[in-house]
Design a protein around this motif. Structure first.
Motif, PDB file in Angstrom:
ATOM      1  N   TYR A   1       0.861  -1.182   0.000  1.00 21.65           N
ATOM      2  CA  TYR A   1       0.000   0.000   0.000  1.00 21.65           C
ATOM      3  C   TYR A   1       0.901   1.237   0.000  1.00 21.65           C
ATOM      4  CZ  TYR A   1      -4.353   2.515   0.883  1.00 21.65           C
ATOM      5  OH  TYR A   1      -5.469   3.313   0.765  1.00 21.65           O
ATOM      6  N   GLN A   2       0.825   2.013  -1.081  1.00 19.57           N
ATOM      7  CA  GLN A   2       1.811   3.076  -1.280  1.00 19.57           C
ATOM      8  C   GLN A   2       1.533   4.273  -0.389  1.00 19.57           C
ATOM      9  OE1 GLN A   2       2.610   3.979  -5.379  1.00 19.57           O
ATOM     10  NE2 GLN A   2       3.134   1.872  -5.873  1.00 19.57           N
ATOM     11  N   ASP A   3       2.601   4.735   0.253  1.00 18.15           N
ATOM     12  CA  ASP A   3       2.529   5.811   1.237  1.00 18.15           C
ATOM     13  C   ASP A   3       3.906   6.461   1.274  1.00 18.15           C
ATOM     14  OD1 ASP A   3       2.420   7.421   3.477  1.00 18.15           O
ATOM     15  OD2 ASP A   3       1.783   5.848   4.854  1.00 18.15           O
ATOM     16  N   SER A   4       4.006   7.716   0.900  1.00 19.03           N
ATOM     17  CA  SER A   4       5.314   8.368   0.812  1.00 19.03           C
ATOM     18  C   SER A   4       6.002   8.504   2.159  1.00 19.03           C
ATOM     19  CB  SER A   4       5.179   9.746   0.159  1.00 19.03           C
ATOM     20  OG  SER A   4       4.350  10.596   0.944  1.00 19.03           O
ATOM     21  N   ALA A   5       5.291   8.199   3.247  1.00 19.27           N
ATOM     22  CA  ALA A   5       5.920   8.277   4.568  1.00 19.27           C
ATOM     23  C   ALA A   5       6.900   7.132   4.800  1.00 19.27           C
ATOM     24  CB  ALA A   5       4.860   8.263   5.667  1.00 19.27           C
ATOM     25  N   ILE A   6       6.789   6.070   4.002  1.00 20.51           N
ATOM     26  CA  ILE A   6       7.664   4.918   4.203  1.00 20.51           C
ATOM     27  C   ILE A   6       8.315   4.524   2.873  1.00 20.51           C
ATOM     28  CG2 ILE A   6       6.219   4.084   6.099  1.00 20.51           C
ATOM     29  CD1 ILE A   6       5.369   1.808   4.161  1.00 20.51           C
ATOM     30  N   PRO A   7       9.480   3.877   2.935  1.00 19.59           N
ATOM     31  CA  PRO A   7      10.123   3.427   1.699  1.00 19.59           C
ATOM     32  C   PRO A   7       9.336   2.290   1.051  1.00 19.59           C
ATOM     33  CG  PRO A   7      11.672   3.479   3.552  1.00 19.59           C
ATOM     34  CD  PRO A   7      10.298   3.605   4.127  1.00 19.59           C
ATOM     35  N   PRO A   8       9.450   2.125  -0.271  1.00 22.68           N
ATOM     36  CA  PRO A   8       8.807   0.979  -0.941  1.00 22.68           C
ATOM     37  C   PRO A   8       9.345  -0.334  -0.400  1.00 22.68           C
ATOM     38  CG  PRO A   8       9.549   2.606  -2.547  1.00 22.68           C
ATOM     39  CD  PRO A   8      10.131   3.015  -1.230  1.00 22.68           C
ATOM     40  N   ILE A   9       8.495  -1.362  -0.405  1.00 23.24           N
ATOM     41  CA  ILE A   9       8.888  -2.625   0.217  1.00 23.24           C
ATOM     42  C   ILE A   9       9.992  -3.378  -0.519  1.00 23.24           C
ATOM     43  CG2 ILE A   9       6.684  -2.915   1.384  1.00 23.24           C
ATOM     44  CD1 ILE A   9       5.953  -5.021  -0.736  1.00 23.24           C
TER      45      ILE A   9
ATOM     46  N   ARG B   1      15.237   2.519   5.523  1.00 25.99           N
ATOM     47  CA  ARG B   1      14.709   2.573   6.891  1.00 25.99           C
ATOM     48  C   ARG B   1      13.744   3.740   7.026  1.00 25.99           C
ATOM     49  NH1 ARG B   1      18.685  -0.233  11.007  1.00 25.99           N
ATOM     50  NH2 ARG B   1      20.052  -1.334   9.563  1.00 25.99           N
ATOM     51  N   TYR B   2      12.852   3.620   7.976  1.00 20.95           N
ATOM     52  CA  TYR B   2      11.876   4.685   8.202  1.00 20.95           C
ATOM     53  C   TYR B   2      12.575   5.952   8.675  1.00 20.95           C
ATOM     54  CZ  TYR B   2       8.273   7.455  10.440  1.00 20.95           C
ATOM     55  OH  TYR B   2       7.461   8.486  10.818  1.00 20.95           O
ATOM     56  N   ASN B   3      12.199   7.061   8.079  1.00 25.81           N
ATOM     57  CA  ASN B   3      12.727   8.361   8.477  1.00 25.81           C
ATOM     58  C   ASN B   3      11.658   9.401   8.163  1.00 25.81           C
ATOM     59  OD1 ASN B   3      14.083  10.843   8.702  1.00 25.81           O
ATOM     60  ND2 ASN B   3      16.046   9.917   8.163  1.00 25.81           N
ATOM     61  N   PRO B   4      11.173  10.142   9.168  1.00 27.54           N
ATOM     62  CA  PRO B   4      10.095  11.108   8.924  1.00 27.54           C
ATOM     63  C   PRO B   4      10.560  12.404   8.266  1.00 27.54           C
ATOM     64  CG  PRO B   4      10.728  11.145  11.230  1.00 27.54           C
ATOM     65  CD  PRO B   4      11.539  10.049  10.586  1.00 27.54           C
ATOM     66  N   ALA B   5      11.846  12.571   8.030  1.00 27.31           N
ATOM     67  CA  ALA B   5      12.365  13.821   7.476  1.00 27.31           C
ATOM     68  C   ALA B   5      11.787  14.086   6.083  1.00 27.31           C
ATOM     69  CB  ALA B   5      13.891  13.775   7.411  1.00 27.31           C
ATOM     70  N   TRP B   6      11.689  15.345   5.714  1.00 29.87           N
ATOM     71  CA  TRP B   6      11.101  15.717   4.426  1.00 29.87           C
ATOM     72  C   TRP B   6      11.887  15.149   3.249  1.00 29.87           C
ATOM     73  CZ3 TRP B   6      14.074  18.275   0.908  1.00 29.87           C
ATOM     74  CH2 TRP B   6      15.219  18.911   1.391  1.00 29.87           C
ATOM     75  N   TRP B   7      13.223  15.125   3.401  1.00 28.07           N
ATOM     76  CA  TRP B   7      14.035  14.624   2.291  1.00 28.07           C
ATOM     77  C   TRP B   7      13.825  13.131   2.084  1.00 28.07           C
ATOM     78  CZ3 TRP B   7      17.216  10.709   3.564  1.00 28.07           C
ATOM     79  CH2 TRP B   7      17.654  10.611   4.887  1.00 28.07           C
TER      80      TRP B   7
ATOM     81  N   GLN C   1      10.982  11.563   2.585  1.00 28.64           N
ATOM     82  CA  GLN C   1       9.721  11.413   1.881  1.00 28.64           C
ATOM     83  C   GLN C   1       9.876  11.707   0.397  1.00 28.64           C
ATOM     84  OE1 GLN C   1       6.089  12.682   3.601  1.00 28.64           O
ATOM     85  NE2 GLN C   1       6.812  12.571   5.703  1.00 28.64           N
ATOM     86  N   LEU C   2      10.720  12.681   0.056  1.00 27.01           N
ATOM     87  CA  LEU C   2      11.005  12.934  -1.358  1.00 27.01           C
ATOM     88  C   LEU C   2      11.679  11.715  -1.992  1.00 27.01           C
ATOM     89  CD1 LEU C   2      12.277  16.639  -1.397  1.00 27.01           C
ATOM     90  CD2 LEU C   2      10.091  15.751  -2.254  1.00 27.01           C
ATOM     91  N   ARG C   3      12.619  11.126  -1.262  1.00 28.43           N
ATOM     92  CA  ARG C   3      13.276   9.910  -1.743  1.00 28.43           C
ATOM     93  C   ARG C   3      12.265   8.806  -1.977  1.00 28.43           C
ATOM     94  NH1 ARG C   3      15.920   6.778   2.986  1.00 28.43           N
ATOM     95  NH2 ARG C   3      13.672   6.587   3.329  1.00 28.43           N
ATOM     96  N   ASN C   4      11.332   8.644  -1.029  1.00 30.32           N
ATOM     97  CA  ASN C   4      10.320   7.601  -1.162  1.00 30.32           C
ATOM     98  C   ASN C   4       9.440   7.839  -2.382  1.00 30.32           C
ATOM     99  OD1 ASN C   4      11.345   6.604   1.254  1.00 30.32           O
ATOM    100  ND2 ASN C   4       9.696   7.460   2.506  1.00 30.32           N
ATOM    101  N   ARG C   5       9.023   9.090  -2.588  1.00 31.20           N
ATOM    102  CA  ARG C   5       8.179   9.400  -3.745  1.00 31.20           C
ATOM    103  C   ARG C   5       8.894   9.077  -5.047  1.00 31.20           C
ATOM    104  NH1 ARG C   5       7.072  14.428  -0.904  1.00 31.20           N
ATOM    105  NH2 ARG C   5       5.089  14.257   0.227  1.00 31.20           N
ATOM    106  N   ALA C   6      10.175   9.410  -5.098  1.00 29.67           N
ATOM    107  CA  ALA C   6      10.948   9.130  -6.308  1.00 29.67           C
ATOM    108  C   ALA C   6      11.032   7.630  -6.562  1.00 29.67           C
ATOM    109  CB  ALA C   6      12.346   9.736  -6.185  1.00 29.67           C
ATOM    110  N   ALA C   7      11.225   6.860  -5.490  1.00 33.79           N
ATOM    111  CA  ALA C   7      11.312   5.406  -5.636  1.00 33.79           C
ATOM    112  C   ALA C   7       9.979   4.819  -6.083  1.00 33.79           C
ATOM    113  CB  ALA C   7      11.760   4.776  -4.319  1.00 33.79           C
ATOM    114  N   TYR C   8       8.866   5.298  -5.505  1.00 33.42           N
ATOM    115  CA  TYR C   8       7.556   4.821  -5.936  1.00 33.42           C
ATOM    116  C   TYR C   8       7.306   5.171  -7.400  1.00 33.42           C
ATOM    117  CZ  TYR C   8       5.967   3.617  -1.203  1.00 33.42           C
ATOM    118  OH  TYR C   8       5.820   3.036   0.022  1.00 33.42           O
TER     119      TYR C   8
END
Length: 418
Positions: free
Chosen positions: A136-144, A149-155, A157-164
């Motif tokens: 279930y896609q959520d930019s708060a966490i990295p893709p499976i 690792r989980y990190n709440p920092a804004w950067w 979340q940008l990394r997570n969005r790019a990976a998704y």
């Protein structure tokens, strides 16, 4: 009572999730039919279920046998291309086969991406069953498929969005085939990837304490593991060869288990420990392929995993979700060597909850594995955290809770809210 169909993959990890759930529904007097490819037929019939083949036999090249991980972009692309071909075959053949059986509802394995579309076309209520870590896609966490690792920092979340974004681009052939069939069948178009999940109920067998902090829909349910709810086929094992020393159990699962160098590294990393190492090859290779492993570990083609975890002080694992939950259910800390699929994400969560460490395949050598094993065996916090999660798992309803959710969803055809 309802006739419930289960649309699922034929892989062992998926069947080990689905069968206990099917058995519980049978116990409640529901009729259960498994819809899968022919590889699952013998196991489904032996477990006491009706079975219908959806007519697709995956080629054995679907098994990851190369020295890669899902983080390897070409491997991701190849896997999703194969999933697109499978989705098209199921969309062509499965609706008529399912309709012939007059089922009242479907349970859809999350990995059958097109399962919700098939259910919608047949106007059947359906529940999503997460046999793997839910994507279930959520930019708060990295893709499976990553060990991020989980990190709440804004950067982060940008990394997570790019990976998704990259993963979704690779998955476009799958989504396009599903979109084409939804248009052909005059079904509402999906507006986002998460729309493939059921709007009635989503069930996962892990627990919220083993998940990164995130927002999930109110009909998303953590039920706890199912594995104790059904008897498994007996596996022969030379228990008389156990020598009484603390046991280290090692297995790379039943699919991604042909990495000879991994088993050599595991044996070499354990050779100086005052433990007995048991290696289960999961059927991928024969014990005869390893005549001279360092330390002379006990090597078997298959092992009775639950019985050995009950005796183990450490589990060296590929971080499959089934094995991970079974290990935690026995309070056994882990060293993970993730290979593919959701295993990197499971490994990241093992480390995040403090129940173990992981070593990626790209960084695996005897030294890195020795260091991880030494930390997990000698630092008490790993065992303590594994036992903490064990206690939480034992408070869950498991398969009983999951069946309650399914019955409510099927009978009311309304979202089952936590």
């Amino acid at each position: 009572m309802a006739h419930i169909g289960i649309l699922c993959l034929a892989a062992t990890g998926h069947l080990n999730t689905i069968f206990p759930l099917g058995r519980e529904l049978q116990r409640r007097k529901h009729q259960v039919t498994i819809f899968s490819d022919p590889r699952a037929k013998a196991k489904a019939l032996a477990a006491g279920f009706n079975f219908c083949s959806i007519g697709f036999t995956p080629d054995e090249n679907g098994k990851i046998q190369k020295n890669t991980t899902l983080a390897n972009l070409s491997n991701i692309y190849d896997t999703l291309q194969r999933f697109a071909r499978i989705a098209e075959t199921r969309l062509k053949t499965a609706p008529a086969i399912i309709a012939e059986q007059n089922v009242d509802a479907l349970l859809v394995d999350l990995s059958v991406f097109e399962g919700g579309t098939i259910a919608d076309y047949l106007n059947l209520p359906y529940v999503t069953i997460c046999c793997m870590l839910p994507f279930y896609q959520d930019s708060a966490i990295p893709p499976i498929p990553t060990t991020g690792r989980y990190n709440p920092a804004w950067w982060a979340q940008l990394r997570n969005r790019a990976a998704y974004s990259l993963l979704n681009r690779f998955a476009q052939p799958v989504w396009q085939i599903i979109a084409d069939y939804r248009q052909k069948w005059k079904l509402p178009a999906y507006s986002q990837i998460n729309d493939i999940f059921s709007h009635l109920a989503i069930i996962t067998r892990h627990i919220p304490e083993f998940e990164f902090p995130r927002q999930l829909p109110p009909h998303f349910h953590f039920t706890g593991p199912f594995h104790q709810a059904i008897e498994r086929q007996p596996v022969e094992f030379p228990f008389e060869q156990l020598n009484g020393k603390p046991l280290i159990y090692a297995s790379m699962g039943t699919l991604q288990n042909r990495f000879e160098r991994v088993f050599h590294a595991i044996a070499a990393a354990c050779v100086e420990l005052d433990n007995q190492l048991v290696i289960s090859l999961g059927g991928g290779l024969a014990p005869e392929a390893f005549p001279n492993l360092p330390g002379n570990p006990l090597v078997v083609k298959y092992a009775p995993q639950l019985e050995l975890l009950e005796k183990a002080s450490l589990n060296i694992t590929h971080a499959g979700l089934n094995t991970t939950l079974e290990s935690l259910d026995y309070g056994v800390p882990m060293v993970a060597i993730p290979i593919t699929d959701d295993q990197p994400g499971v490994a990241a969560r093992i480390a995040w909850v403090g129940a173990g460490e992981f070593v990626t395949l790209s960084r695996l050598n005897v030294s890195s594995l020795q260091n991880a094993i030494a930390r997990v065996l000698t630092e008490r916090s790993y065992k303590q955290n594994a036992v903490r999660l064990q206690k939480l798992i034992h408070k869950t309803g498991g398969v009983t809770h999951a069946a309650d959710i399914i019955e409510q969803a099927v009978s009311t055809k309304s979202p089952v809210v936590c």
